[in-house]
Design a protein around this motif. Structure first.
Motif, PDB file in Angstrom:
ATOM      1  N   GLY A 112      12.869 -12.276  -9.767  1.00 46.11           N
ATOM      2  CA  GLY A 112      12.121 -12.130  -8.586  1.00 46.11           C
ATOM      3  C   GLY A 112      11.140 -10.974  -8.631  1.00 46.11           C
ATOM      4  O   GLY A 112       9.827 -10.916  -8.416  1.00 46.11           O
ATOM      5  N   LEU A 113      11.799  -9.580  -8.933  1.00 44.48           N
ATOM      6  CA  LEU A 113      10.906  -8.515  -9.284  1.00 44.48           C
ATOM      7  C   LEU A 113       9.899  -8.709 -10.124  1.00 44.48           C
ATOM      8  O   LEU A 113       8.550  -8.287 -10.220  1.00 44.48           O
ATOM      9  CB  LEU A 113      11.692  -7.246  -9.360  1.00 44.48           C
ATOM     10  CG  LEU A 113      12.620  -6.777  -8.221  1.00 44.48           C
ATOM     11  CD1 LEU A 113      13.572  -5.710  -8.644  1.00 44.48           C
ATOM     12  CD2 LEU A 113      11.827  -6.570  -7.100  1.00 44.48           C
ATOM     13  N   ALA A 114      10.360  -9.232 -11.256  1.00 46.24           N
ATOM     14  CA  ALA A 114       9.446  -9.430 -12.521  1.00 46.24           C
ATOM     15  C   ALA A 114       8.340 -10.284 -12.361  1.00 46.24           C
ATOM     16  O   ALA A 114       7.137 -10.245 -12.553  1.00 46.24           O
ATOM     17  CB  ALA A 114      10.222 -10.155 -13.710  1.00 46.24           C
ATOM     18  N   ASN A 115       8.659 -11.189 -11.320  1.00 43.30           N
ATOM     19  CA  ASN A 115       7.564 -12.482 -10.880  1.00 43.30           C
ATOM     20  C   ASN A 115       6.513 -11.669 -10.002  1.00 43.30           C
ATOM     21  O   ASN A 115       5.447 -11.796 -10.352  1.00 43.30           O
ATOM     22  CB  ASN A 115       8.317 -13.563 -10.078  1.00 43.30           C
ATOM     23  CG  ASN A 115       7.538 -14.473  -9.593  1.00 43.30           C
ATOM     24  OD1 ASN A 115       6.276 -14.157  -8.863  1.00 43.30           O
ATOM     25  ND2 ASN A 115       7.716 -15.869  -9.810  1.00 43.30           N
ATOM     26  N   ASN A 116       6.948 -10.936  -9.153  1.00 47.27           N
ATOM     27  CA  ASN A 116       5.881 -10.144  -8.314  1.00 47.27           C
ATOM     28  C   ASN A 116       5.188  -9.065  -8.883  1.00 47.27           C
ATOM     29  O   ASN A 116       4.096  -8.768  -8.818  1.00 47.27           O
ATOM     30  CB  ASN A 116       6.722  -9.638  -6.970  1.00 47.27           C
ATOM     31  CG  ASN A 116       6.811 -10.535  -5.873  1.00 47.27           C
ATOM     32  OD1 ASN A 116       6.012 -10.620  -4.971  1.00 47.27           O
ATOM     33  ND2 ASN A 116       7.923 -11.506  -5.879  1.00 47.27           N
ATOM     34  N   ILE A 117       5.948  -8.275  -9.694  1.00 43.82           N
ATOM     35  CA  ILE A 117       5.088  -7.276 -10.558  1.00 43.82           C
ATOM     36  C   ILE A 117       3.757  -7.999 -11.340  1.00 43.82           C
ATOM     37  O   ILE A 117       2.771  -7.340 -11.131  1.00 43.82           O
ATOM     38  CB  ILE A 117       6.208  -6.561 -11.366  1.00 43.82           C
ATOM     39  CG1 ILE A 117       6.925  -5.622 -10.522  1.00 43.82           C
ATOM     40  CG2 ILE A 117       5.286  -5.651 -12.472  1.00 43.82           C
ATOM     41  CD1 ILE A 117       8.094  -4.960 -11.675  1.00 43.82           C
ATOM     42  N   ALA A 118       4.123  -9.171 -11.922  1.00 42.81           N
ATOM     43  CA  ALA A 118       3.186  -9.689 -12.759  1.00 42.81           C
ATOM     44  C   ALA A 118       2.003 -10.408 -11.901  1.00 42.81           C
ATOM     45  O   ALA A 118       0.772  -9.787 -12.136  1.00 42.81           O
ATOM     46  CB  ALA A 118       3.785 -10.979 -13.417  1.00 42.81           C
ATOM     47  N   GLN A 119       2.333 -10.709 -10.636  1.00 43.27           N
ATOM     48  CA  GLN A 119       1.334 -11.147  -9.634  1.00 43.27           C
ATOM     49  C   GLN A 119       0.752 -10.233  -8.870  1.00 43.27           C
ATOM     50  O   GLN A 119      -0.659 -10.259  -8.766  1.00 43.27           O
ATOM     51  CB  GLN A 119       2.054 -12.250  -8.549  1.00 43.27           C
ATOM     52  CG  GLN A 119       2.677 -13.438  -9.058  1.00 43.27           C
ATOM     53  CD  GLN A 119       3.043 -14.452  -8.015  1.00 43.27           C
ATOM     54  OE1 GLN A 119       2.958 -14.220  -6.919  1.00 43.27           O
ATOM     55  NE2 GLN A 119       3.534 -15.552  -8.659  1.00 43.27           N
ATOM     56  N   ILE A 120       1.475  -8.956  -8.863  1.00 43.96           N
ATOM     57  CA  ILE A 120       0.657  -7.868  -8.276  1.00 43.96           C
ATOM     58  C   ILE A 120      -0.479  -7.287  -9.221  1.00 43.96           C
ATOM     59  O   ILE A 120      -1.506  -7.041  -8.948  1.00 43.96           O
ATOM     60  CB  ILE A 120       1.603  -6.708  -7.965  1.00 43.96           C
ATOM     61  CG1 ILE A 120       2.371  -6.974  -6.587  1.00 43.96           C
ATOM     62  CG2 ILE A 120       0.930  -5.491  -7.727  1.00 43.96           C
ATOM     63  CD1 ILE A 120       3.564  -6.535  -6.435  1.00 43.96           C
ATOM     64  N   PHE A 121      -0.168  -7.351 -10.633  1.00 42.42           N
ATOM     65  CA  PHE A 121      -0.956  -6.841 -11.442  1.00 42.42           C
ATOM     66  C   PHE A 121      -2.133  -7.983 -11.604  1.00 42.42           C
ATOM     67  O   PHE A 121      -3.470  -7.349 -11.572  1.00 42.42           O
ATOM     68  CB  PHE A 121      -0.176  -6.914 -12.855  1.00 42.42           C
ATOM     69  CG  PHE A 121      -1.126  -6.589 -14.181  1.00 42.42           C
ATOM     70  CD1 PHE A 121      -1.523  -5.221 -14.512  1.00 42.42           C
ATOM     71  CD2 PHE A 121      -1.691  -7.622 -14.788  1.00 42.42           C
ATOM     72  CE1 PHE A 121      -2.441  -5.085 -15.509  1.00 42.42           C
ATOM     73  CE2 PHE A 121      -2.452  -7.553 -15.929  1.00 42.42           C
ATOM     74  CZ  PHE A 121      -2.961  -6.206 -16.176  1.00 42.42           C
ATOM     75  N   LEU A 122      -2.082  -9.068 -11.463  1.00 40.43           N
ATOM     76  CA  LEU A 122      -3.259  -9.895 -11.609  1.00 40.43           C
ATOM     77  C   LEU A 122      -4.107  -9.949 -10.321  1.00 40.43           C
ATOM     78  O   LEU A 122      -5.259  -9.795 -10.377  1.00 40.43           O
ATOM     79  CB  LEU A 122      -2.769 -11.481 -11.787  1.00 40.43           C
ATOM     80  CG  LEU A 122      -2.150 -11.863 -13.119  1.00 40.43           C
ATOM     81  CD1 LEU A 122      -1.844 -13.295 -13.180  1.00 40.43           C
ATOM     82  CD2 LEU A 122      -3.045 -11.548 -14.235  1.00 40.43           C
ATOM     83  N   ALA A 123      -3.313  -9.733  -9.067  1.00 43.99           N
ATOM     84  CA  ALA A 123      -4.066  -9.610  -7.978  1.00 43.99           C
ATOM     85  C   ALA A 123      -5.194  -8.204  -7.905  1.00 43.99           C
ATOM     86  O   ALA A 123      -6.166  -8.289  -7.330  1.00 43.99           O
ATOM     87  CB  ALA A 123      -3.158  -9.402  -6.677  1.00 43.99           C
ATOM     88  N   GLY A 124      -4.376  -7.370  -8.495  1.00 42.97           N
ATOM     89  CA  GLY A 124      -5.211  -5.938  -8.734  1.00 42.97           C
ATOM     90  C   GLY A 124      -6.250  -6.221  -9.577  1.00 42.97           C
ATOM     91  O   GLY A 124      -7.627  -5.716  -9.306  1.00 42.97           O
ATOM     92  N   VAL A 125      -6.409  -6.777 -10.658  1.00 51.39           N
ATOM     93  CA  VAL A 125      -7.243  -7.121 -11.875  1.00 51.39           C
ATOM     94  C   VAL A 125      -8.416  -7.997 -11.311  1.00 51.39           C
ATOM     95  O   VAL A 125      -9.368  -7.934 -11.404  1.00 51.39           O
ATOM     96  CB  VAL A 125      -6.686  -7.562 -13.062  1.00 51.39           C
ATOM     97  CG1 VAL A 125      -7.884  -8.201 -14.050  1.00 51.39           C
ATOM     98  CG2 VAL A 125      -5.707  -6.701 -13.706  1.00 51.39           C
ATOM     99  N   PHE A 126      -7.917  -9.289 -10.744  1.00 50.47           N
ATOM    100  CA  PHE A 126      -8.779 -10.377 -10.332  1.00 50.47           C
ATOM    101  C   PHE A 126      -9.456 -10.051  -8.812  1.00 50.47           C
ATOM    102  O   PHE A 126     -10.301 -10.896  -8.582  1.00 50.47           O
ATOM    103  CB  PHE A 126      -8.481 -11.663 -10.963  1.00 50.47           C
ATOM    104  CG  PHE A 126      -8.232 -11.829 -12.031  1.00 50.47           C
ATOM    105  CD1 PHE A 126      -9.291 -11.896 -12.934  1.00 50.47           C
ATOM    106  CD2 PHE A 126      -6.886 -11.928 -12.541  1.00 50.47           C
ATOM    107  CE1 PHE A 126      -9.256 -12.199 -14.374  1.00 50.47           C
ATOM    108  CE2 PHE A 126      -6.384 -11.738 -14.099  1.00 50.47           C
ATOM    109  CZ  PHE A 126      -7.771 -12.161 -15.015  1.00 50.47           C
TER     110      PHE A 126
END
Length: 338
Positions: A112-126
């Motif tokens: 769950g944490l890995a999932n959200n870290i990846a999505q947070i990273f993309l949200a910040g980039v895009f």
């Protein structure tokens, strides 16, 4: 070379598909917040499938989630892909390293944490840039709580489940195929969807983008597909809100210490409309039943057959029989008794 157990993968994929449909029906207070029901089959599969089978299941889960939610050609697919792959790989890695020393609870929290870290990273980039720091803490907090709850449920279920023990003991299965072709993509769907995508991708006019949003929302409604307006409205609202934290252009008015500018407002409306437009166009283009010929067709027909049987299950759940009732039905579908 080890053979892939396609029956098991089909069944677990159908479970992901079914749980994705359940989760899609649950209202979400904020964009990107997910309960993660569809992660349960992946979590359980670590104990009963080979590593390459679990990895294949992760990719099938991503695809099936996109189909059920109509987001195959939208930004949601990119976020789902990154989050699911990060979650699946992290759980597989932790399980491989610790094996019998870690519970489903620990695996679920890691995933769950890995999932959200990846999505947070993309949200910040895009999308949100440095403003992603405002949504990261609540996302991680919710992710921890939901993954913890799912891990506890998986631990309790697998300890008591007859179906799970049959999987571990590799009991032979009798999954049957009951899928037939009911719909096909036609030229009109492809042509009008291509125009919609082109406008959303290449045009920055608020009027043009929201014309596409409204048009395809109506088309989805006409096709009698499930149309959810509130999540789209919330998405637009939050994208616009976060855009306003980066003011540029003519100042319209001041709210406290924040200048509300025309440029930031238009940018937020364009981004929000574009994202919602991708969802509606995808829902219009992707059909509920997808037919593939040959061996691939047989595999997907098994998935749809199991999904259909799982969807028809009616259970009267109480606190006392919650796990036993679900387990009983899973056993019947697994052994093709329904």
């Amino acid at each position: 070379m080890e053979k892939i157990d396609w029956n098991k993968i089909a069944f677990f994929s159908a479970l992901c598909f079914f749980l994705s449909a359940v989760e899609y029906a649950v209202p979400k207070p904020l964009p990107f917040f997910k309960i993660g029901f569809a992660n349960l089959p992946v979590l359980i599969s670590l104990s009963v499938l080979k590593k390459k089978e679990t990895l294949l299941l992760v990719f099938l889960k991503i695809f099936l989630q996109a189909v059920i939610s109509g987001t195959l050609f939208s930004y949601v697919f990119i976020f789902s892909f990154a989050g699911s792959v990060a979650s699946g790989l992290s759980m597989m890695l932790v399980y491989f390293i610790f094996r019998n020393k870690i519970s489903f609870v620990g695996l679920s929290v890691c995933g769950g944490l890995a999932n959200n870290i990846a999505q947070i990273f993309l949200a910040g980039v895009f999308m949100f840039g440095s403003n992603v720091k405002f949504i990261a803490p609540p996302m991680l907090c919710v992710s921890f709580c939901t993954s913890l709850a799912l891990g506890i449920f998986a631990e309790s279920f697998c300890r008591k489940s007859v179906w799970f023990n049959e999987l571990v003991l590799e009991t032979p299965v009798k999954i049957g195929s009951a899928f037939s072709e009911s719909e096909k993509l036609n030229f009109f769907n492809i042509f009008i969807s291509a125009i919609g995508f082109a406008i959303l991708i290449f045009r920055n006019s608020v009027f043009e983008i929201y014309f596409v949003v409204v048009l395809f929302a109506v088309l989805v409604f006409i096709k009698k597909r499930k149309l959810k307006i509130l999540p789209s409205v919330l998405l637009i609202f939050f994208v616009v809100l976060f855009s306003l934290f980066s003011p540029h252009g003519k100042i319209l008015f001041t709210f406290g210490n924040l200048n509300i500018t025309l440029g930031a407002l238009i940018l937020g409306l364009v981004k929000g409309g574009r994202l919602c437009g991708f969802v509606f166009v995808s829902q219009f283009l992707i059909l509920k039943n997808i037919f593939f010929p040959g061996r691939v067709g047989k595999f997907f027909s098994n998935i749809m057959s199991c999904f259909s049987k799982l969807s028809e299950i009616k259970i009267r759940l109480t606190k006392e029989n919650f796990i036993s009732q679900i387990d009983s039905r899973l056993c019947k579908v697994w052994q093709n008794e329904i």
